[in-house]
Write a protein that holds these residues in place. Sequence first.
Motif, PDB file in Angstrom:
ATOM      1  N   HIS A  17      40.321  40.152  27.595  1.00 24.45           N
ATOM      2  CA  HIS A  17      38.899  39.929  27.845  1.00 24.45           C
ATOM      3  C   HIS A  17      38.377  40.767  28.987  1.00 24.45           C
ATOM      4  O   HIS A  17      37.166  41.007  29.082  1.00 24.45           O
ATOM      5  N   ALA A  18      39.257  41.241  29.871  1.00 25.78           N
ATOM      6  CA  ALA A  18      38.816  42.202  30.880  1.00 25.78           C
ATOM      7  C   ALA A  18      38.412  43.509  30.196  1.00 25.78           C
ATOM      8  O   ALA A  18      37.366  44.086  30.481  1.00 25.78           O
ATOM      9  N   GLU A  33      37.462  43.816  27.143  1.00 32.51           N
ATOM     10  CA  GLU A  33      36.234  43.533  26.399  1.00 32.51           C
ATOM     11  C   GLU A  33      35.013  43.683  27.312  1.00 32.51           C
ATOM     12  O   GLU A  33      33.993  44.264  26.932  1.00 32.51           O
ATOM     13  N   ARG A  34      35.131  43.148  28.511  1.00 34.77           N
ATOM     14  CA  ARG A  34      34.012  43.255  29.449  1.00 34.77           C
ATOM     15  C   ARG A  34      33.776  44.699  29.886  1.00 34.77           C
ATOM     16  O   ARG A  34      32.629  45.157  29.977  1.00 34.77           O
ATOM     17  N   ASN A  86      32.107  46.484  27.018  1.00 31.84           N
ATOM     18  CA  ASN A  86      30.738  46.015  26.871  1.00 31.84           C
ATOM     19  C   ASN A  86      29.837  46.607  27.947  1.00 31.84           C
ATOM     20  O   ASN A  86      28.691  46.999  27.668  1.00 31.84           O
ATOM     21  N   ASP A  87      30.339  46.689  29.166  1.00 30.75           N
ATOM     22  CA  ASP A  87      29.508  47.197  30.260  1.00 30.75           C
ATOM     23  C   ASP A  87      29.052  48.627  30.006  1.00 30.75           C
ATOM     24  O   ASP A  87      27.869  48.967  30.176  1.00 30.75           O
ATOM     25  N   TRP A 113      25.269  45.118  22.839  1.00 24.63           N
ATOM     26  CA  TRP A 113      26.334  44.313  23.423  1.00 24.63           C
ATOM     27  C   TRP A 113      27.588  44.378  22.556  1.00 24.63           C
ATOM     28  O   TRP A 113      27.510  44.323  21.336  1.00 24.63           O
ATOM     29  N   PHE A 151      31.052  42.422  21.645  1.00 26.78           N
ATOM     30  CA  PHE A 151      31.877  41.214  21.677  1.00 26.78           C
ATOM     31  C   PHE A 151      32.940  41.350  20.605  1.00 26.78           C
ATOM     32  O   PHE A 151      32.657  41.808  19.492  1.00 26.78           O
ATOM     33  N   GLU A 160      25.042  37.332  23.840  1.00 23.66           N
ATOM     34  CA  GLU A 160      25.246  35.888  23.914  1.00 23.66           C
ATOM     35  C   GLU A 160      24.026  35.100  23.445  1.00 23.66           C
ATOM     36  O   GLU A 160      24.148  33.937  23.058  1.00 23.66           O
ATOM     37  N   VAL A 216      40.803  41.736  37.952  1.00 27.57           N
ATOM     38  CA  VAL A 216      39.349  41.795  37.958  1.00 27.57           C
ATOM     39  C   VAL A 216      38.818  41.879  39.378  1.00 27.57           C
ATOM     40  O   VAL A 216      37.815  42.526  39.640  1.00 27.57           O
ATOM     41  N   ARG A 226      40.195  36.264  29.922  1.00 28.71           N
ATOM     42  CA  ARG A 226      38.858  35.761  29.642  1.00 28.71           C
ATOM     43  C   ARG A 226      37.980  35.887  30.858  1.00 28.71           C
ATOM     44  O   ARG A 226      38.412  35.593  31.958  1.00 28.71           O
ATOM     45  N   PRO A 227      36.720  36.301  30.665  1.00 30.97           N
ATOM     46  CA  PRO A 227      35.852  36.512  31.820  1.00 30.97           C
ATOM     47  C   PRO A 227      35.489  35.189  32.480  1.00 30.97           C
ATOM     48  O   PRO A 227      35.634  34.131  31.892  1.00 30.97           O
TER      49      PRO A 227
END
Length: 414
Positions: free
Chosen positions: A135-136, A138-139, A142-143, A152, A154, A214, A314, A413-414
Amino acid sequence: MQQVNKLAPGLSGELSAGAARAVADRLASGGLSPFACKDTSAIRRSSAERDRDTQIRPAFVRDAEKIVHLPAYNRMSGKTQVFSFRANDDLSRRGLHVQLVARVARDIGRALGLNLDLIEAIALGHDIGHTPFGHAGERFLNDVFHERTGRWFFHNVQSVRVIDVLGGRNVSLQTLDGCLTHNGEFEQQVFETSGLAEFDTFDRVVASCWETGEGAIGHLRPMTLEGCVVRISDIIAYVGKDRQDAVRAGLLSEDAFDDGLGGGYNAWALSAFVADVVENSVGKPCIAMSEEGFAELKRAKRENYEKIYGAGEVSSGLGRETAQLFCALYDHELEALRAGDESSAIFCQHIRGCERRLAHYGREYDWEDDLDQTIVDFISAMTDDYFMATCEAVFPESAGLFPLRGYFGEGVRP
């Protein structure tokens, strides 16, 4: 003997006499629940003869087999579940996680008389669009994607794209919908179905997820009870297993958790939560938990965030450096696409492979229509090792940034 969780003493892992009778009657009948999704209800984009149901390979068996034969499925064994940069083969990878979700979901689905083949297809495909580094990653992806496009990223939305577009496998709406709506980060006490019944609406929902993130994803509901079961099973499968891995990795001790069960929480959770879901869902058109069960699931997940998911990369320099590499690799591959550099990795190892696979089904990869989406397709498909190797090949100065031994990388996970 079932362990006792002092914070949820009412969750015994056993069914009440009434629920046990209802499950036994259902199993003895050999039939599906009236709330199950039948094979004859499968909806596909194409009625191709090769996808016709048979006695040996009914609709959702075909879906599961289509998914496990995708290259992206195989790559999940090389992608972070929680721990990155650890040379420990006993720690879970994403390929194991989807199998664990399938196992939990099948246990619940069998007791409730649901379609186990559909459950398996959704469970095996739900994370197929996940990035490297969990999920890191993924973030990070996404950024950069959002900064460049306003859209976005996901992983659940990308999972649909991998199966439906990049794989071109004519998988059923029910399976794709289950993958899209699986997001185990949004727990609920009661899951009711959405009423979705056709691809036009589904495609609009997928588009809205890309556009609003989201804002759309937080309101998703599965169209089948099988999808609802996979969604709750996703949390059940990871909430205890992640603790077990944290203890095994030496991040936390056995007495670090408030419930006092340590790594043993995994065995307790599999028994207690599965029984709780079955107890509160049998004979009903929804999937539900008790007040106590739902409260304990939320509590355990919150404690995981505090003690496991919040640690590591993170908040460290490595996290920032890895995020910067996602940006740099994104821009590098985008430049290669714009320049038409067919010797680049994205051409040789992504685009050409997609084109060959899709040609077999009479389809094309429209990679030129949206270069940013093509970059996302490429990076999200990478394993952890492939991402590191690609960065070191493209940016030699990054060599040594990725410690492969003895580091707890958050990747979670964020």
